[in-house]
Design an enzyme around this catalytic site. Sequence first.
Site, PDB file in Angstrom:
ATOM      1  N   TYR A   1     -17.797  15.762  20.329  1.00 38.26           N
ATOM      2  CA  TYR A   1     -18.062  17.129  19.826  1.00 38.26           C
ATOM      3  C   TYR A   1     -17.452  18.055  20.708  1.00 38.26           C
ATOM      4  O   TYR A   1     -17.321  18.313  21.953  1.00 38.26           O
ATOM      5  CB  TYR A   1     -19.442  17.449  19.885  1.00 38.26           C
ATOM      6  CG  TYR A   1     -19.650  19.131  19.493  1.00 38.26           C
ATOM      7  CD1 TYR A   1     -19.054  19.608  18.539  1.00 38.26           C
ATOM      8  CD2 TYR A   1     -20.274  19.605  20.449  1.00 38.26           C
ATOM      9  CE1 TYR A   1     -19.511  20.986  18.419  1.00 38.26           C
ATOM     10  CE2 TYR A   1     -20.627  20.963  20.105  1.00 38.26           C
ATOM     11  CZ  TYR A   1     -19.750  21.947  19.371  1.00 38.26           C
ATOM     12  OH  TYR A   1     -20.191  22.965  19.190  1.00 38.26           O
TER      13      TYR A   1
ATOM     14  N   THR B   1     -10.938 -23.978   1.638  1.00 41.64           N
ATOM     15  CA  THR B   1     -11.272 -24.290   0.035  1.00 41.64           C
ATOM     16  C   THR B   1     -12.077 -25.326  -0.022  1.00 41.64           C
ATOM     17  O   THR B   1     -12.232 -26.212   1.032  1.00 41.64           O
ATOM     18  CB  THR B   1     -10.030 -24.318  -0.822  1.00 41.64           C
ATOM     19  OG1 THR B   1      -9.208 -25.589  -0.369  1.00 41.64           O
ATOM     20  CG2 THR B   1      -9.069 -23.141  -0.610  1.00 41.64           C
TER      21      THR B   1
ATOM     22  N   CYS C   1       0.867  -1.100   0.103  1.00 42.70           N
ATOM     23  CA  CYS C   1      -0.191   0.047   0.014  1.00 42.70           C
ATOM     24  C   CYS C   1       0.989   1.309  -0.018  1.00 42.70           C
ATOM     25  O   CYS C   1       0.586   2.320  -0.318  1.00 42.70           O
ATOM     26  CB  CYS C   1      -1.007   0.127   1.209  1.00 42.70           C
ATOM     27  SG  CYS C   1      -1.924  -1.486   1.382  1.00 42.70           S
TER      28      CYS C   1
HETATM   29  C1  LIG Z   1       0.167  -0.379  -5.016  1.00 39.76           C
HETATM   30  C2  LIG Z   1      -0.831  -0.718  -4.045  1.00 39.76           C
HETATM   31  C3  LIG Z   1      -1.399  -0.116  -2.986  1.00 39.76           C
HETATM   32  C4  LIG Z   1      -2.505  -0.631  -2.423  1.00 39.76           C
HETATM   33  N1  LIG Z   1      -3.015   0.119  -1.642  1.00 39.76           N
HETATM   34  C5  LIG Z   1      -4.223  -0.195  -0.903  1.00 39.76           C
HETATM   35  C6  LIG Z   1      -4.731   0.663   0.219  1.00 39.76           C
HETATM   36  O1  LIG Z   1      -4.270   1.897   0.333  1.00 39.76           O
HETATM   37  N2  LIG Z   1      -5.771   0.100   1.256  1.00 39.76           N
HETATM   38  C7  LIG Z   1      -6.069  -1.312   0.998  1.00 39.76           C
HETATM   39  O2  LIG Z   1      -6.827  -1.793   1.892  1.00 39.76           O
HETATM   40  N3  LIG Z   1      -5.346  -1.885  -0.069  1.00 39.76           N
HETATM   41  C8  LIG Z   1      -4.375  -1.587  -0.583  1.00 39.76           C
HETATM   42  N4  LIG Z   1      -3.922  -2.450  -1.501  1.00 39.76           N
HETATM   43  C9  LIG Z   1      -4.363  -3.813  -1.756  1.00 39.76           C
HETATM   44  C10 LIG Z   1      -3.744  -4.757  -0.702  1.00 39.76           C
HETATM   45  O3  LIG Z   1      -2.090  -4.351  -0.522  1.00 39.76           O
HETATM   46  C11 LIG Z   1      -4.070  -6.079  -0.932  1.00 39.76           C
HETATM   47  O4  LIG Z   1      -5.256  -6.316  -0.965  1.00 39.76           O
HETATM   48  C12 LIG Z   1      -3.294  -7.242  -0.070  1.00 39.76           C
HETATM   49  O5  LIG Z   1      -2.033  -7.056   0.056  1.00 39.76           O
HETATM   50  C13 LIG Z   1      -3.803  -8.589  -0.559  1.00 39.76           C
HETATM   51  O6  LIG Z   1      -3.082  -9.335   0.606  1.00 39.76           O
HETATM   52  P1  LIG Z   1      -2.807 -10.932  -0.142  1.00 39.76           P
HETATM   53  O7  LIG Z   1      -2.266 -11.463   1.055  1.00 39.76           O
HETATM   54  O8  LIG Z   1      -3.965 -11.491  -0.852  1.00 39.76           O
HETATM   55  O9  LIG Z   1      -1.856 -10.521  -1.402  1.00 39.76           O
HETATM   56  P2  LIG Z   1      -0.480  -9.829  -1.542  1.00 39.76           P
HETATM   57  O10 LIG Z   1      -0.193  -9.081  -0.261  1.00 39.76           O
HETATM   58  O11 LIG Z   1      -0.462  -9.120  -2.832  1.00 39.76           O
HETATM   59  O12 LIG Z   1       0.691 -10.977  -1.437  1.00 39.76           O
HETATM   60  C14 LIG Z   1       0.608 -12.107  -2.221  1.00 39.76           C
HETATM   61  C15 LIG Z   1       1.916 -12.570  -2.459  1.00 39.76           C
HETATM   62  O13 LIG Z   1       2.035 -13.941  -2.932  1.00 39.76           O
HETATM   63  C16 LIG Z   1       2.964 -14.145  -3.761  1.00 39.76           C
HETATM   64  N5  LIG Z   1       2.891 -15.454  -4.551  1.00 39.76           N
HETATM   65  C17 LIG Z   1       1.805 -15.358  -5.470  1.00 39.76           C
HETATM   66  N6  LIG Z   1       1.821 -16.694  -6.083  1.00 39.76           N
HETATM   67  C18 LIG Z   1       3.162 -17.293  -5.553  1.00 39.76           C
HETATM   68  C19 LIG Z   1       3.575 -18.685  -5.728  1.00 39.76           C
HETATM   69  N7  LIG Z   1       2.815 -19.387  -6.413  1.00 39.76           N
HETATM   70  N8  LIG Z   1       4.545 -19.176  -4.794  1.00 39.76           N
HETATM   71  C20 LIG Z   1       5.109 -18.136  -3.893  1.00 39.76           C
HETATM   72  N9  LIG Z   1       4.395 -16.735  -3.710  1.00 39.76           N
HETATM   73  C21 LIG Z   1       3.338 -16.589  -4.654  1.00 39.76           C
HETATM   74  C22 LIG Z   1       3.481 -12.799  -4.375  1.00 39.76           C
HETATM   75  O14 LIG Z   1       4.575 -12.543  -4.902  1.00 39.76           O
HETATM   76  C23 LIG Z   1       2.955 -11.805  -3.593  1.00 39.76           C
HETATM   77  O15 LIG Z   1       4.082 -11.279  -2.741  1.00 39.76           O
HETATM   78  C24 LIG Z   1      -2.841  -1.825  -2.516  1.00 39.76           C
HETATM   79  C25 LIG Z   1      -2.121  -2.840  -3.537  1.00 39.76           C
HETATM   80  C26 LIG Z   1      -1.113  -2.200  -4.040  1.00 39.76           C
HETATM   81  C27 LIG Z   1      -0.317  -3.248  -5.187  1.00 39.76           C
END
Ligand SMILES: Cc1cc2nc3c(=O)[nH]c(=O)nc-3n(C[C@H](O)[C@H](O)[C@H](O)COP(=O)(O)OP(=O)(O)OC[C@H]3O[C@@H](n4cnc5c(N)ncnc54)[C@H](O)[C@@H]3O)c2cc1C
Length: 581
Positions: free
Chosen positions: A443, A290, A52
């Site tokens: 407030y 799942t 983020c």
């Molecule tokens: C630029 C940006 C800004 C954001 N800003 C906000 C915000 O301000 N507020 C908010 O609520 N949300 C925000 N988000 C969204 C938030 O970051 C995501 O919703 C959150 O990180 C999701 O968590 P996650 O664990 O599902 O996936 P992620 O945090 O994306 O982590 C998934 C990880 O899994 C790894 N991976 C995938 N496949 C494999 C595999 N086969 N083997 C090993 N590793 C793997 C990837 O490399 C990645 O690092 C933002 C996202 C981005 C990209």
Amino acid sequence: MKANGSDAKAKKIVIVGGVAGGMSAAARARRISEESQIIIFERSGYVSYANCGLPYYLGGEIESQDDLIVVTPEALKNKLNLDIRTSSEVVKIDPVSKVVSVKELSTNKIYNESYDELILSVGAAAIRPRVPGIDLPGLFSLRNIEDVETIQSWVDSQHPRTVVIAGGGFIGLEMAEQFVRRGLDVTLVDGKDQVLAPIDPEMAQFVHKELRMHGVKLVLGQSIKGFLPPEGAGDEIPKSCWVLAGDHPPISADLVILGLGVRPEVALAREAGLTIGERGGIRVNEYLETSAAHIWAVGDTIEVRNPINDTWTLIALGGPANRQGRIVADNIFGAKKTYGGTLGTAILRVFDLTVACVGLNEGLLQASKIPYETVYLHPSHHASYYPGAARLDMKVLFHKESGVLLGAQVVGKEGADKRIDVLATAIKAGMTIRDLSELELAYAPPFGSAKDPINLAGMAGTNVLDGLVEQVQWHQIPALDSDKTCLVDVRTKGERDRGFIPGSVHIPLPELRQRLSEIPKGKDIVTYCQSGQRSYNASRLLRQSGFSVRNLSGGYLTWSTMQPANERMEVTPQPVQVLAK
Ligand SMILES: Cc1cc2nc3c(=O)[nH]c(=O)nc-3n(C[C@H](O)[C@H](O)[C@H](O)COP(=O)(O)OP(=O)(O)OC[C@H]3O[C@@H](n4cnc5c(N)ncnc54)[C@H](O)[C@@H]3O)c2cc1C
């Protein structure tokens, strides 16, 4: 599992994805079970990074890349005894033998690792449309630290002057702001007529205005069709590409950021035979398990229930991913915690404006066939007599009969964040619009008003439910039959001089009692003022004088946002004093 987790049986837990959901699950699992083996596979070179925060690093607000790393693998090993394996991609899951195959990206070696419980927190991938030129240099999406490094190195080597942001979603707008901050010429393209799809079009107009005020060129209603190399458009100055968007002339870009949304990463799960839902995410039950035993999934990769319309949806936000990770860790050790769905509470800074929303917008309510009412308000964020009062623009949606809250959107320079959090809490608690009028909120003049904007929304909505007022919405104005309807503008002369709804008659509220004879008896009357409040008073007066009256919700301020001349018309930025009765 006992409350203190003391009977937690040691397990071998494998987590795929070491950021939001994955690390949250890992940390909670360790706190429950000291004896368990916890292995985290992460494809990128980093875990626990602040995705983020990535836009703010690119714009220079976050100065050091190290600040994006919330905690290093070494620190996690020391603190939580986690076995973290970065640059390691899980390439296969065998749910029957409970084994994952892992590719070590530095060596290309593949090895197997068994598990008792497997958690997928693999996130989502940026959408790259299959259009001509998509593989040209200079086109980037932003998901992780490696992406930041690539964009930064392009900026350092190419010194771009123009950037096109493809997609006006949250990340696109954050990047637009940050590139303006860096002095680049920014154009934002979106296929819809508005930015930020979760908010309704009239609320998005406030954001458009803010973007334009800060020099961002908006190309709306034009979908990305492709990208051309410089010679294709006959340009003499080398550019990275020309962006082709709908019917718009090609836009030159030294750098393109693709912010066209994300798609759940489900290839691994699909290949393992896990059920994928119709929205394209991994399907999980209420315990976040799942379709395969001992495989759990959280975060951007799953479909979640939207509790308002009770449908499956995709919501990629950090808060839900973190909370889901914690629930899964508990459930792995025998708890039966359920995930109550995702409301989509989101917030964004766009230059000096805060934009926030929760729940369903009008489009989604209509698609869900949920009968609803809307109230608009434009109050001050704190007591209007106290210096620094700024206007809030609020829209609250609630069920037409029960008054149950369904959604809200708040835009403003100050105080939008706390209002959206109160509204999100109220929606989560199943509260009604009536309940908002009764909330006891803190407030003092520098912080709020004796009747907080949240209370005012409750009062306005309660008036609608109680039949004290009948509303007309801004989009219904063009369809009013001028032979049968009389629009009455009850604002001051000064306000009217700055613009009015064509065809309306002007009778300022203080003169209304004396000038009742000017109101045509046989016609339906629609009253309006600047925000809808004084005209509500007028509507009450007229109704009690025997007229058939409706009030324009949100008044001239809401109506004028959607007028074509709005870009030139100066919508007053002054807060509107609201005196709810
Ligand atoms: C630029 C940006 C800004 C954001 N800003 C906000 C915000 O301000 N507020 C908010 O609520 N949300 C925000 N988000 C969204 C938030 O970051 C995501 O919703 C959150 O990180 C999701 O968590 P996650 O664990 O599902 O996936 P992620 O945090 O994306 O982590 C998934 C990880 O899994 C790894 N991976 C995938 N496949 C494999 C595999 N086969 N083997 C090993 N590793 C793997 C990837 O490399 C990645 O690092 C933002 C996202 C981005 C990209």
